[in-house]
Write an enzyme that holds these catalytic residues in place. Structure first.
Site, PDB file in Angstrom:
ATOM      1  N   TYR A   1      -7.288   5.331  -1.736  1.00 50.23           N
ATOM      2  CA  TYR A   1      -7.090   6.174  -1.734  1.00 50.23           C
ATOM      3  C   TYR A   1      -7.269   7.127  -3.329  1.00 50.23           C
ATOM      4  O   TYR A   1      -7.565   6.342  -3.845  1.00 50.23           O
ATOM      5  CB  TYR A   1      -5.490   6.310  -1.971  1.00 50.23           C
ATOM      6  CG  TYR A   1      -4.822   5.504  -0.443  1.00 50.23           C
ATOM      7  CD1 TYR A   1      -5.499   4.964   0.618  1.00 50.23           C
ATOM      8  CD2 TYR A   1      -3.919   5.190  -0.746  1.00 50.23           C
ATOM      9  CE1 TYR A   1      -5.138   4.886   1.787  1.00 50.23           C
ATOM     10  CE2 TYR A   1      -2.820   5.233   0.715  1.00 50.23           C
ATOM     11  CZ  TYR A   1      -3.675   4.360   1.629  1.00 50.23           C
ATOM     12  OH  TYR A   1      -2.785   4.377   2.171  1.00 50.23           O
TER      13      TYR A   1
ATOM     14  N   ARG B   1      -1.944  17.846   1.320  1.00 42.82           N
ATOM     15  CA  ARG B   1      -3.200  17.033   2.741  1.00 42.82           C
ATOM     16  C   ARG B   1      -2.360  16.857   3.743  1.00 42.82           C
ATOM     17  O   ARG B   1      -2.946  17.860   4.862  1.00 42.82           O
ATOM     18  CB  ARG B   1      -2.860  15.266   2.087  1.00 42.82           C
ATOM     19  CG  ARG B   1      -4.109  14.708   2.881  1.00 42.82           C
ATOM     20  CD  ARG B   1      -3.656  12.931   2.582  1.00 42.82           C
ATOM     21  NE  ARG B   1      -2.850  12.887   3.717  1.00 42.82           N
ATOM     22  CZ  ARG B   1      -1.636  11.772   3.242  1.00 42.82           C
ATOM     23  NH1 ARG B   1      -2.052  11.067   2.077  1.00 42.82           N
ATOM     24  NH2 ARG B   1      -0.763  11.245   3.556  1.00 42.82           N
TER      25      ARG B   1
ATOM     26  N   HIS C   1      -3.970  11.167  -2.265  1.00 43.76           N
ATOM     27  CA  HIS C   1      -2.583  10.511  -2.472  1.00 43.76           C
ATOM     28  C   HIS C   1      -1.782  10.963  -3.595  1.00 43.76           C
ATOM     29  O   HIS C   1      -0.653  10.529  -4.016  1.00 43.76           O
ATOM     30  CB  HIS C   1      -2.882   9.261  -1.573  1.00 43.76           C
ATOM     31  CG  HIS C   1      -1.158   8.042  -1.852  1.00 43.76           C
ATOM     32  ND1 HIS C   1      -1.277   7.163  -3.034  1.00 43.76           N
ATOM     33  CD2 HIS C   1      -0.603   8.662  -0.887  1.00 43.76           C
ATOM     34  CE1 HIS C   1       0.146   6.881  -2.277  1.00 43.76           C
ATOM     35  NE2 HIS C   1       0.543   8.176  -0.797  1.00 43.76           N
TER      36      HIS C   1
ATOM     37  N   ARG D   1       4.235  -1.284  -2.583  1.00 46.43           N
ATOM     38  CA  ARG D   1       3.650  -1.805  -1.383  1.00 46.43           C
ATOM     39  C   ARG D   1       2.179  -2.582  -1.654  1.00 46.43           C
ATOM     40  O   ARG D   1       1.731  -1.867  -3.405  1.00 46.43           O
ATOM     41  CB  ARG D   1       2.594  -1.166  -0.399  1.00 46.43           C
ATOM     42  CG  ARG D   1       3.683   0.095   0.443  1.00 46.43           C
ATOM     43  CD  ARG D   1       2.590   0.929   1.680  1.00 46.43           C
ATOM     44  NE  ARG D   1       3.205   1.853   2.497  1.00 46.43           N
ATOM     45  CZ  ARG D   1       4.306   1.543   3.191  1.00 46.43           C
ATOM     46  NH1 ARG D   1       4.464   0.501   3.522  1.00 46.43           N
ATOM     47  NH2 ARG D   1       4.772   2.271   3.734  1.00 46.43           N
TER      48      ARG D   1
ATOM     49  N   ARG E   1       8.139   0.527   4.742  1.00 40.76           N
ATOM     50  CA  ARG E   1       8.258   0.443   6.020  1.00 40.76           C
ATOM     51  C   ARG E   1       6.980   0.178   6.604  1.00 40.76           C
ATOM     52  O   ARG E   1       6.082   0.472   6.471  1.00 40.76           O
ATOM     53  CB  ARG E   1       8.066   2.026   6.933  1.00 40.76           C
ATOM     54  CG  ARG E   1       8.534   1.964   8.247  1.00 40.76           C
ATOM     55  CD  ARG E   1       8.702   3.657   9.490  1.00 40.76           C
ATOM     56  NE  ARG E   1       9.630   3.860   9.445  1.00 40.76           N
ATOM     57  CZ  ARG E   1      10.393   4.921   8.802  1.00 40.76           C
ATOM     58  NH1 ARG E   1       9.876   5.759   7.951  1.00 40.76           N
ATOM     59  NH2 ARG E   1      11.235   5.047   9.100  1.00 40.76           N
TER      60      ARG E   1
ATOM     61  N   HIS F   1      10.529   4.225  -4.774  1.00 44.21           N
ATOM     62  CA  HIS F   1       9.482   4.297  -4.793  1.00 44.21           C
ATOM     63  C   HIS F   1       8.463   4.485  -5.171  1.00 44.21           C
ATOM     64  O   HIS F   1       7.101   5.348  -5.425  1.00 44.21           O
ATOM     65  CB  HIS F   1       9.268   6.334  -3.220  1.00 44.21           C
ATOM     66  CG  HIS F   1       7.629   5.972  -2.967  1.00 44.21           C
ATOM     67  ND1 HIS F   1       7.314   7.366  -3.070  1.00 44.21           N
ATOM     68  CD2 HIS F   1       7.057   5.509  -1.784  1.00 44.21           C
ATOM     69  CE1 HIS F   1       6.324   7.384  -2.431  1.00 44.21           C
ATOM     70  NE2 HIS F   1       6.477   6.037  -1.329  1.00 44.21           N
TER      71      HIS F   1
ATOM     72  N   ASN G   1      -2.340   6.998  13.347  1.00 43.49           N
ATOM     73  CA  ASN G   1      -1.381   7.712  12.789  1.00 43.49           C
ATOM     74  C   ASN G   1      -0.332   8.007  14.578  1.00 43.49           C
ATOM     75  O   ASN G   1       1.242   8.549  13.892  1.00 43.49           O
ATOM     76  CB  ASN G   1      -2.063   9.041  12.077  1.00 43.49           C
ATOM     77  CG  ASN G   1      -2.744   8.972  10.416  1.00 43.49           C
ATOM     78  OD1 ASN G   1      -2.583   7.709  10.305  1.00 43.49           O
ATOM     79  ND2 ASN G   1      -3.747   9.629  10.103  1.00 43.49           N
TER      80      ASN G   1
END
Length: 711
Positions: free
Chosen positions: A469, A565, A593, A376, A406, A436, A48
């Site tokens: 997630y 979060r 998430h 993704r 990314r 997204h 992270n």
């Protein structure tokens, strides 16, 4: 400077993110967490932090060079002031990581698992490592001594190097060796216990032989972090018509951007530090010392070398996602969705139900088309398999593949080529806007006409991350939602971001404005003494307009519960500003998430699930979708989930007005972990496959059926 903002109830987004990552690190320090999981939390914290420096610090660094008088709208800090405060926060984090790493290492050693230094080795083991260096490493190492004929080399992003202070005839020089990336990071020693030495320690120990004509005065392990915040839409990249090739060039460029951090493992001389600061053009506040390995990805390989029983004791109890409580295993998912809406809750329930829906649709003669937005994917994605199968079966398959996800760019490039070869129509998003959203529209046709099955979710179509997630995924045959989804795909195919929808909230045109309207609606209720309330669960909250709207609602008396979060730029509990706002954060075994936005109560309740966080980048610079939950049973289920999330006192921390987080749990409180609760709840409600009757009981059943029906 533009608008005069009230900074009394807001805080800097970067410092807030560092507080989140500190909570991740503190999970590694909890003795209640299994020891191998604690080691993984150390790796997650480290990874992270690497990404934070590459993306956020890189972006702020560039801004400091271009917009040195810019002031952040949440903290009023300039870029240079932000960088200074980030650097001030890093020292305590590095020291805390070192302490926790030491504690975890000591606990692992008690269990026969040890990362060894050379002081821990006997003569036979040292000789083994020396032979390993000479036979396996020496042929692939490329040492460089910096001089007139050898200018200072480019040090790639996040590649470990050995740096050396060399002396020859009284003159000091700098030598450097890149650690080979294709070699095993851990060298395991013989014996019953799991003992290993890291590759960088072996190279540092024996690399003197590469510089025989020099005296090695000092050496250290080091790593450079570079900015990776490249804007794919920058005009300097506009000279290519091939978007896939364009993205490949960006991935290459990422390794060469400006350094933003220099790390040393177990120290090094001041000479080496000053030399590298000058060559890399970085300041002292960007240099850090660590007693913890600089790259901890090796921890995932370590478990393969640990005895089975020890691995079991040191890990979370295995959990296999359940089948959705409203789906009957073995029966057609398509038919069951047509009978009523289904809500999948990952990782507690399996993504396989959605994958099965795609599989059925790929083979169903009634399927006309499948349209999907992908951000993704897993490395091995069954979803791609069935999209390809659908195209090969003559269905129209349209995939909007976002190549700008990314660090997943290459994976998406590869899959876009596979899908295209199978006959799918590929789109690559919208200029200046990342797509997204998580929307899949399956259009079908029978003798009665056109009908739809629509999936809208909070998380990616990634079969791997769906197991770790927490996300929500709605499967619906609602005609109204299907028609809106049809408009959505039609609009993005012609780059129309201003489309109007009857049910979906779509960024950048309508999501934020509608969220603010719902917040204002609750404010008006409070002012007229009606029941009201707001619950918002998200990853991050940075959008200034949303923050100000929430503060206004708080002032009117609306009870607001924010479950954020990560980054939270609103400070709760400020008298006269945010005193009716409570902010909590859950960090645990699974990454929180899911995004849930709930307004009102009782019959007046409105609940949305969404792909969007309340960040300006999501609300203004991305294509996002929020979907209302209309089915009363699913609204009730979500409301019950919200109540459990609010009661979590094991993994949840509460944000104070000071910006610090504290544990919620008080002495005597019954512990409640929402993630543990949802795991048990999913298993408790899981439906078993229908058993087919056989033998005697089947024949008796047939006779009874014939007798009662006369057939």
């Amino acid at each position: 400077m533009g608008k005069n903002y009230d900074y009394s109830y807001t805080q800097d987004r970067e410092l807030s993110w560092l507080k989140f990552n500190e909570r991740v690190l503190r999970e590694a320090g909890k003795k209640s967490v299994p020891i191998l999981e604690r080691l993984k939390f150390l790796e997650i914290f480290t990874n992270n932090l690497d990404e934070f420096y590459m993306v956020r610090v890189g972006s702020i660094h560039e801004m400091s060079l271009i917009h040195d008088h810019h002031h952040d709208i949440r903290s009023n800090l300039t870029p240079d002031e932000q960088l200074t405060k980030i650097a001030e926060s890093m020292g305590p984090l590095y020291r805390l990581r070192d302490k926790i790493f030491t504690d975890v290492s000591e606990e692992l050693e008690k269990r026969g698992i040890k990362q060894c230094g050379f002081a821990d080795l006997n003569m036979e083991e040292k000789q083994y490592l020396k032979n390993y260096f000479e036979t396996m490493l020496l042929p692939v190492l490329s040492p460089i001594v910096i001089g007139k004929q050898h200018p200072f080399p480019h040090l790639p992003n996040k590649v470990i190097h050995i740096g050396l202070l060399l002396k020859k005839k009284g003159k000091e020089s700098f030598g450097i060796i890149a650690m080979p990336e294709d070699m095993d990071r851990m060298i395991f020693l013989k014996g019953e216990q799991t003992r290993f030495v890291l590759l960088e320690d072996v190279i540092a120990r024996y690399c003197d032989v590469l510089f025989r004509n020099y005296t090695v005065e000092d050496k250290t392990v080091l790593c450079v972090t570079r900015s990776a915040d490249i804007n794919p839409d920058d005009e300097i990249y506009e000279n290519t018509d091939d978007y896939r090739e364009h993205m490949r060039q960006i991935i290459k460029l990422r390794r060469r951007l400006h350094p933003v951090r220099l790390e040393f493992y177990r120290g090094g001389s001041k000479w080496i530090e000053k030399y590298l600061m000058k060559k890399l053009d970085i300041s002292a506040k960007e240099v850090f010392q660590s007693l913890t390995p600089l790259d901890m990805k090796y921890v995932y390989q370590l478990t393969d070398h640990i005895p089975k029983e020890e691995k079991k004791r040191g890990s979370y109890q295995p959990f296999t996602p359940a089948v959705n409580r409203d789906l009957i295993p073995g029966e057609s998912v398509t038919k069951q969705v047509l009978q009523g809406d289904k809500l999948l809750s990952f990782p507690f329930e399996s993504i396989d139900s959605f994958v099965q829906l795609l599989k059925e649709s790929a083979r169903d003669k009634e399927t006309i088309s499948i349209k999907i937005t992908i951000y993704r994917l897993a490395k091995q994605a069954k979803i791609v398999k069935y999209l390809c199968e659908a195209a090969e079966n003559g269905k129209e398959v349209i995939v909007l593949m976002e190549l700008r996800a990314r660090f997943d760019e290459q994976n998406n490039i590869n899959y876009s080529e596979i899908l295209e070869e199978a006959g799918c129509k590929i789109m690559y998003g919208i200029e200046d806007y990342k797509v997204h959203s998580k929307v899949c529209l399956i259009t079908k046709k029978n003798s009665r006409g056109i009908y739809y099955i629509t999936q809208i979710g909070t998380g990616n179509y990634n079969e791997s991350t769906s197991k770790i997630y927490t996300d929500l995924s709605l499967l619906t045959a609602s005609k109204a939602i299907g028609q809106d989804a049809t408009k959505f795909f039609r609009n993005i195919s012609v780059f129309n971001l201003d489309g109007e929808y009857d049910h979906l909230l779509v960024a950048p045109a309508s999501l934020k404005n509608n969220i603010i309207k719902y917040i204002h609606r609750e404010k008006m209720k409070a002012e007229s003494f009606q029941p009201c309330g707001i619950f918002m669960k998200m990853n991050s909250l940075t959008d200034r307009q949303i923050i100000d709207a929430l503060a206004e609602a708080s002032c009117a008396g609306v009870p607001i519960f924010l479950l954020v979060r990560g980054i939270c730029c609103i400070r709760p509990g400020i008298p006269g500003k945010t005193e009716n706002i409570r902010v909590e954060s859950i960090v645990g075994r699974f990454l929180e998430h899911s995004r849930i936005y709930s307004f009102g109560s009782g019959e007046d309740l409105e609940i949305f699930i969404s792909s969007a966080d309340m960040m300006t980048r999501n609300t203004k610079r991305r294509v996002e979708v929020a979907c209302p939950i209309y089915d009363p049973a699913l609204r009730k289920r979500l409301s019950d989930m919200i109540e459990i999330l609010k009661k979590d006192n094991v993994q949840a921390s509460r944000l104070l007005s000071s910006g610090e987080y504290v544990s919620k749990r008080k002495k005597g409180d019954e512990p409640l972990s929402s993630q543990t609760y949802f795991m048990k709840d999913a298993r408790r409600h899981e439906r078993k496959p229908k058993q087919k009757k056989t033998g005697f009981f089947a024949s008796v059943g047939r006779r009874l059926f014939q007798k009662r029906t006369g057939r």
